[in-house]
Design an enzyme around this catalytic site. Structure first.
Site, PDB file in Angstrom:
ATOM      1  N   SER A 238       4.075   5.527  -1.444  1.00 28.18           N
ATOM      2  CA  SER A 238       3.660   4.315  -0.734  1.00 28.18           C
ATOM      3  C   SER A 238       2.725   3.502  -1.605  1.00 28.18           C
ATOM      4  O   SER A 238       2.412   3.871  -2.725  1.00 28.18           O
ATOM      5  CB  SER A 238       2.958   4.679   0.569  1.00 28.18           C
ATOM      6  N   LYS A 239       2.258   2.420  -1.060  1.00 22.38           N
ATOM      7  CA  LYS A 239       1.408   1.512  -1.825  1.00 22.38           C
ATOM      8  C   LYS A 239       0.163   2.193  -2.382  1.00 22.38           C
ATOM      9  O   LYS A 239      -0.340   1.801  -3.421  1.00 22.38           O
ATOM     10  CB  LYS A 239       0.990   0.343  -0.950  1.00 22.38           C
ATOM     11  N   ARG A 240      -0.315   3.184  -1.666  1.00 23.44           N
ATOM     12  CA  ARG A 240      -1.489   3.919  -2.148  1.00 23.44           C
ATOM     13  C   ARG A 240      -1.280   4.447  -3.561  1.00 23.44           C
ATOM     14  O   ARG A 240      -2.200   4.672  -4.297  1.00 23.44           O
ATOM     15  CB  ARG A 240      -1.749   5.171  -1.297  1.00 23.44           C
TER      16      ARG A 240
END
Length: 481
Positions: A238-240
């Site tokens: 994910s963006k993390r």
RNA sequence: GUCCCCAUCGUCUAGCCCGGUCCAGGACACCGGCCUUUCACGCCGGCGACGGGGGUUCAAAUCCCCCUGGGGACGCCA
């Protein structure tokens, strides 16, 4: 063997990300390897979240990666009539039914099931009510209540689910739009898809789709569920975890073939080989060498793969990228020939095109704009060295052949006459020419810079040193711009 | 919670299907060394794994079972 037809069906609710790109890649490779057909289909049945912008972005990313498609892009939003037709057929044959339960009621059923320790699902309340159409009503599949739904997975092998685990899922929403499961099955069947390769997060709704194929009377395609890519924390990517979008990787200076190379090796292997060119992959790709377990995205390895591809490129192929990145940094234009000479010096030293541009900066900067760190000047230029550099400068101006070998000869003679080691002068010269402590080899750098830049930079530093008396220990306030 | 999938170095993987050639091979990263005008590249070397327990077998990383761990799915999202 009949012709293989694969597809990649992104949903335009976001950019093409790493996971999607790999799925697309596998489908593309499988089709290309078998001289099959690769179809691109945009799954935009979720009219709320789908945007034109994302569609364009996805197409651009596919294009950049070189994943060309033979058919499409088809848009599901333009195929609603086809879905309605199939839904009607299901309704007619009694394999689907109208349901008037509200989302809240269904949610309550799910809660109830969960409390009983069962799998949350719709309880089939309207299944035998024989309801007709009406506002707020959805259409559900009349799924088998007993038995098993089985399918053979190309990657994971046999797969079976007890039908009691599944419920009568929705085929058509209250707003009359088809749901994902219905639309994929109808499209895949109608488009003649023979093989569906997708992330294994889809494995648990494959039985639902199999039921639909059966209800609709379509032949089953092959399914192959490829393992997911996880972040370093083993959670879904994910963006993390940093850059997600393929286009961001382009931005950061990764080569499309490097990204492809890295992605394909995430789950697929060909003996001990690490580096592949796209063409070679088409040749060597096979589902047999695909792993079954999830893998973790590792940026360091991508960097290394990228560095290897950069090294293998012809300088001319990289010059354009260098030029445009330099331009984006606001540096003055340099000509292409110059860029092509800079590139090979930097190829072994950079891992991304962005680094290429960064490290090429001193080449591109006008002499008078080159900045020198005060401490460097203080630490590397003694009176003695300054003297030598003065003398060397004079000889450089007179040198006939300003080439790497000519320079090497000249400097060798220079050192010999004075009985000094190159080590004494190397760093000072490097700093004077590049403003940095690290750079490509000095002689090659000098040749590429050319006599004018070399002598200008050298004399400028010498002047600055004089003006500020740096070598004698007294320093001024600033050096360079 | 229920169901499904998965399980070799920190990471990507080879080997597993067709048990012995594996006290497990390669790559990234890391650590040494060499090369060397700096930084890289390159080369050489090192560290480092079959999750656990039961079987089957003369023999198991390889076959079977259980456990554990990880992931995924359970939407009128895709």
């Amino acid at each position: 063997m009949s012709k293989i037809v694969t597809r990649f069906p992104p949903s335009p609710t976001g950019h093409l990300h790493i996971g999607g790109a790999r799925t697309a890649l596998f489908n593309w490779l499988y089709a290309r390897h078998n001289q099959g057909t690769f179809i691109l289909r945009i799954e935009d049945t979720d009219t709320e979240r789908s945007t034109r912008e994302m569609t364009d972005s996805i197409l651009e990313a596919m294009d950049w990666l070189g994943l060309d498609w033979d058919e499409g892009p088809y848009f599901q939003s333009r195929r609603f009539a086809l879905y309605q037709e199939q839904i009607e057929a299901l309704l007619q044959s009694g394999r689907a039914y109208y349901c008037r339960c509200t989302p809240e009621e269904v949610e309550a059923m799910r809660q109830e099931a969960r409390q009983k320790g069962e799998k949350p699902k719709y309880n089939g309340r309207c299944r035998d009510l024989d309801l007709g159409p009406g506002p707020g009503r959805v259409v559900r599949l009349k799924a088998p209540l007993s038995g098993q739904t089985v399918f053979q997975d190309l990657i994971k092998g046999a797969n079976a689910v007890d039908n009691r685990e599944l419920d009568d899922f929705i085929l058509r929403r209250a707003d009359n739009t088809p749901t994902y499961n219905l639309a994929v099955v109808v499209d895949d069947a109608l488009m003649g898809i023979t093989c569906i390769l997708r992330g294994d997060d889809h494995i648990s709704n494959t039985p639902k789709q199999v039921m639909l194929y059966q209800a609709l009377g379509f032949a089953l395609p092959d399914f192959g569920h490829v393992p997911m890519i996880l972040g370093p924390d083993k959670k879904r990517l994910s963006k993390r975890h940093g850059a997600m979008s393929v286009l961001e990787y382009r931005e950061q200076g990764y080569l499309p073939e490097a990204l492809i190379n890295y992605l394909v090796r995430l789950g697929w292997s060909h003996g001990d080989q690490e580096l592949f060119e796209p063409k070679e992959l088409v040749d060597k790709f096979s589902l047999n060498n695909l792993g079954k377990s999830a893998c973790i995205f590792n940026l360091e390895k991508l960097d290394w793969v990228n560095s290897q591809h950069i090294k293998n490129k012809q300088p001319a192929e990289l010059a354009g990228a260098l030029l445009s990145r330099l331009h984006k940094k606001g540096l003055p234009e340099i000509d292409r020939g110059y860029a092509e000479k800079i590139v090979p010096l930097l190829q072994p030293r950079v891992r991304t095109l962005e680094q290429l541009a960064e490290q090429a900066t001193f080449f591109a900067l006008p002499d008078q704009d080159l900045d020198y760190d005060r401490e460097l000047l203080e630490n590397y230029f003694t009176v003695e060295i300054k003297g030598y550099l003065q003398e060397l400068l004079a000889e450089l101006k007179r040198l006939d052949e300003f080439s790497q070998s000519g320079l090497e000869d000249l400097v060798a003679g220079f050192l010999k006459e004075r009985g000094i080691k190159f080590k004494l002068l190397a760093q000072p010269i490097r700093i004077a020419l590049t403003g940095k402590k690290a750079s490509p080899g000095l002689f090659e750098t000098m040749e590429v810079l050319g006599r004018e830049r070399v002598t200008n930079r050298l004399s400028r530093v010498l002047e600055m040193l004089d003006a500020n008396r740096i070598s004698s220990g007294k320093v001024g306030d600033s050096y360079g711009i």
